[in-house]
Design a protein around this motif. Structure first.
Motif, PDB file in Angstrom:
ATOM      1  N   LYS A 152       0.796  -1.255  -0.075  1.00 42.50           N
ATOM      2  CA  LYS A 152       0.046   0.143   0.049  1.00 42.50           C
ATOM      3  C   LYS A 152       1.081   1.210   0.087  1.00 42.50           C
ATOM      4  O   LYS A 152       0.566   2.155  -0.794  1.00 42.50           O
ATOM      5  N   LEU A 153       2.171   1.133   0.680  1.00 42.62           N
ATOM      6  CA  LEU A 153       2.839   2.615   0.669  1.00 42.62           C
ATOM      7  C   LEU A 153       3.586   2.643  -0.541  1.00 42.62           C
ATOM      8  O   LEU A 153       3.623   3.653  -0.938  1.00 42.62           O
ATOM      9  N   VAL A 154       3.718   1.385  -0.893  1.00 42.38           N
ATOM     10  CA  VAL A 154       4.720   1.654  -2.305  1.00 42.38           C
ATOM     11  C   VAL A 154       3.852   2.169  -3.202  1.00 42.38           C
ATOM     12  O   VAL A 154       3.880   3.032  -4.124  1.00 42.38           O
ATOM     13  N   TYR A 155       2.616   1.661  -3.388  1.00 40.65           N
ATOM     14  CA  TYR A 155       1.467   2.160  -4.322  1.00 40.65           C
ATOM     15  C   TYR A 155       1.195   3.427  -4.306  1.00 40.65           C
ATOM     16  O   TYR A 155       0.867   4.254  -5.233  1.00 40.65           O
ATOM     17  N   ASP A 156       0.774   3.730  -2.942  1.00 39.34           N
ATOM     18  CA  ASP A 156       0.624   5.286  -2.851  1.00 39.34           C
ATOM     19  C   ASP A 156       1.815   6.099  -3.331  1.00 39.34           C
ATOM     20  O   ASP A 156       1.407   7.265  -3.862  1.00 39.34           O
ATOM     21  N   GLU A 157       3.207   5.885  -3.028  1.00 39.21           N
ATOM     22  CA  GLU A 157       4.123   6.729  -3.415  1.00 39.21           C
ATOM     23  C   GLU A 157       4.431   6.448  -4.900  1.00 39.21           C
ATOM     24  O   GLU A 157       4.651   7.565  -5.410  1.00 39.21           O
ATOM     25  N   TYR A 158       4.218   5.361  -5.399  1.00 44.38           N
ATOM     26  CA  TYR A 158       4.754   5.220  -6.764  1.00 44.38           C
ATOM     27  C   TYR A 158       3.478   4.671  -7.768  1.00 44.38           C
ATOM     28  O   TYR A 158       3.621   4.212  -8.980  1.00 44.38           O
ATOM     29  N   GLY A 159       2.321   4.636  -7.244  1.00 51.19           N
ATOM     30  CA  GLY A 159       1.169   4.064  -8.252  1.00 51.19           C
ATOM     31  C   GLY A 159       1.150   4.619  -9.305  1.00 51.19           C
ATOM     32  O   GLY A 159       0.979   3.901 -10.403  1.00 51.19           O
ATOM     33  N   ASP A 160       1.074   5.966  -9.548  1.00 48.37           N
ATOM     34  CA  ASP A 160       0.980   6.737 -10.919  1.00 48.37           C
ATOM     35  C   ASP A 160       1.907   6.147 -12.078  1.00 48.37           C
ATOM     36  O   ASP A 160       1.723   5.916 -13.031  1.00 48.37           O
ATOM     37  N   LYS A 161       3.193   6.173 -11.217  1.00 48.23           N
ATOM     38  CA  LYS A 161       4.313   5.895 -12.141  1.00 48.23           C
ATOM     39  C   LYS A 161       4.262   4.299 -12.399  1.00 48.23           C
ATOM     40  O   LYS A 161       4.729   4.002 -13.876  1.00 48.23           O
ATOM     41  N   LEU A 162       3.902   3.454 -11.802  1.00 47.13           N
ATOM     42  CA  LEU A 162       3.706   2.223 -11.933  1.00 47.13           C
ATOM     43  C   LEU A 162       2.456   1.807 -12.979  1.00 47.13           C
ATOM     44  O   LEU A 162       2.736   1.042 -13.788  1.00 47.13           O
ATOM     45  N   ASP A 163       1.707   2.674 -12.761  1.00 46.62           N
ATOM     46  CA  ASP A 163       0.279   2.657 -13.613  1.00 46.62           C
ATOM     47  C   ASP A 163       0.552   2.988 -15.338  1.00 46.62           C
ATOM     48  O   ASP A 163       0.363   2.304 -16.331  1.00 46.62           O
ATOM     49  N   GLU A 164       1.627   3.963 -15.533  1.00 44.77           N
ATOM     50  CA  GLU A 164       2.053   4.417 -16.597  1.00 44.77           C
ATOM     51  C   GLU A 164       2.871   3.409 -17.272  1.00 44.77           C
ATOM     52  O   GLU A 164       2.971   2.993 -18.322  1.00 44.77           O
ATOM     53  N   LYS A 165       3.975   2.828 -16.215  1.00 39.27           N
ATOM     54  CA  LYS A 165       4.727   1.823 -16.804  1.00 39.27           C
ATOM     55  C   LYS A 165       3.992   0.471 -17.341  1.00 39.27           C
ATOM     56  O   LYS A 165       4.370  -0.177 -18.332  1.00 39.27           O
ATOM     57  N   ASP A 166       2.992   0.175 -16.736  1.00 40.43           N
ATOM     58  CA  ASP A 166       1.936  -0.897 -16.770  1.00 40.43           C
ATOM     59  C   ASP A 166       1.224  -0.692 -18.381  1.00 40.43           C
ATOM     60  O   ASP A 166       1.254  -1.582 -19.123  1.00 40.43           O
ATOM     61  N   LYS A 167       0.887   0.326 -18.569  1.00 41.12           N
ATOM     62  CA  LYS A 167       0.175   0.884 -19.716  1.00 41.12           C
ATOM     63  C   LYS A 167       1.392   0.876 -20.901  1.00 41.12           C
ATOM     64  O   LYS A 167       0.978   0.526 -21.962  1.00 41.12           O
ATOM     65  N   GLU A 168       2.620   1.127 -20.659  1.00 43.58           N
ATOM     66  CA  GLU A 168       3.629   1.238 -21.644  1.00 43.58           C
ATOM     67  C   GLU A 168       3.971  -0.394 -22.161  1.00 43.58           C
ATOM     68  O   GLU A 168       4.078  -0.765 -23.138  1.00 43.58           O
ATOM     69  N   ILE A 169       4.004  -1.232 -21.020  1.00 46.67           N
ATOM     70  CA  ILE A 169       4.079  -2.804 -21.157  1.00 46.67           C
ATOM     71  C   ILE A 169       2.988  -3.176 -21.962  1.00 46.67           C
ATOM     72  O   ILE A 169       3.376  -4.037 -22.707  1.00 46.67           O
ATOM     73  N   GLU A 170       1.949  -2.951 -21.609  1.00 40.02           N
ATOM     74  CA  GLU A 170       0.754  -3.654 -22.284  1.00 40.02           C
ATOM     75  C   GLU A 170       0.618  -3.137 -23.606  1.00 40.02           C
ATOM     76  O   GLU A 170       0.514  -4.077 -24.671  1.00 40.02           O
TER      77      GLU A 170
END
Length: 92
Positions: free
Chosen positions: A10-28
């Motif tokens: 939860k802490l990691v997602y709160d801090e880096y969630g937007d970046k992780l979502d962007e990376k997930d979209k790029e990977i997809e």
């Protein structure tokens, strides 16, 4: 222990969630592009196989014609004009 992992996630997602979502979209997106390219390659490969088969068939037909023309040219009971025509056809 599981509770701690959930809190860390939860802490990691709160801090880096937007970046992780962007990376997930790029990977997809990249994955979809790869699938598209793979399908294109498969299609091209199938086309090449079909064309190769057609070329082989045409080469076999060509060889049959050449052999038949050679047989006709070897016959002795043909008039000279016919032999000239046969020789001309063999050059094609």
């Amino acid at each position: 222990m599981r509770h701690i992992e959930n809190e860390i996630d939860k802490l990691v997602y709160d801090e880096y969630g937007d970046k992780l979502d962007e990376k997930d979209k790029e990977i997809e997106k990249m994955d979809n592009e790869l699938k598209t390219k793979d399908n294109e390659l498969k299609t091209k490969n199938d086309e090449l196989k079909t064309k190769d088969k057609k070329i082989d068939e045409l080469n076999q037909t060509n060889e049959k014609y050449k052999n038949k023309l050679k047989e006709l040219n070897k016959t002795t009971n043909l008039p000279p004009e016919a032999k000239k025509i046969i020789n001309s056809m063999m050059l094609l």
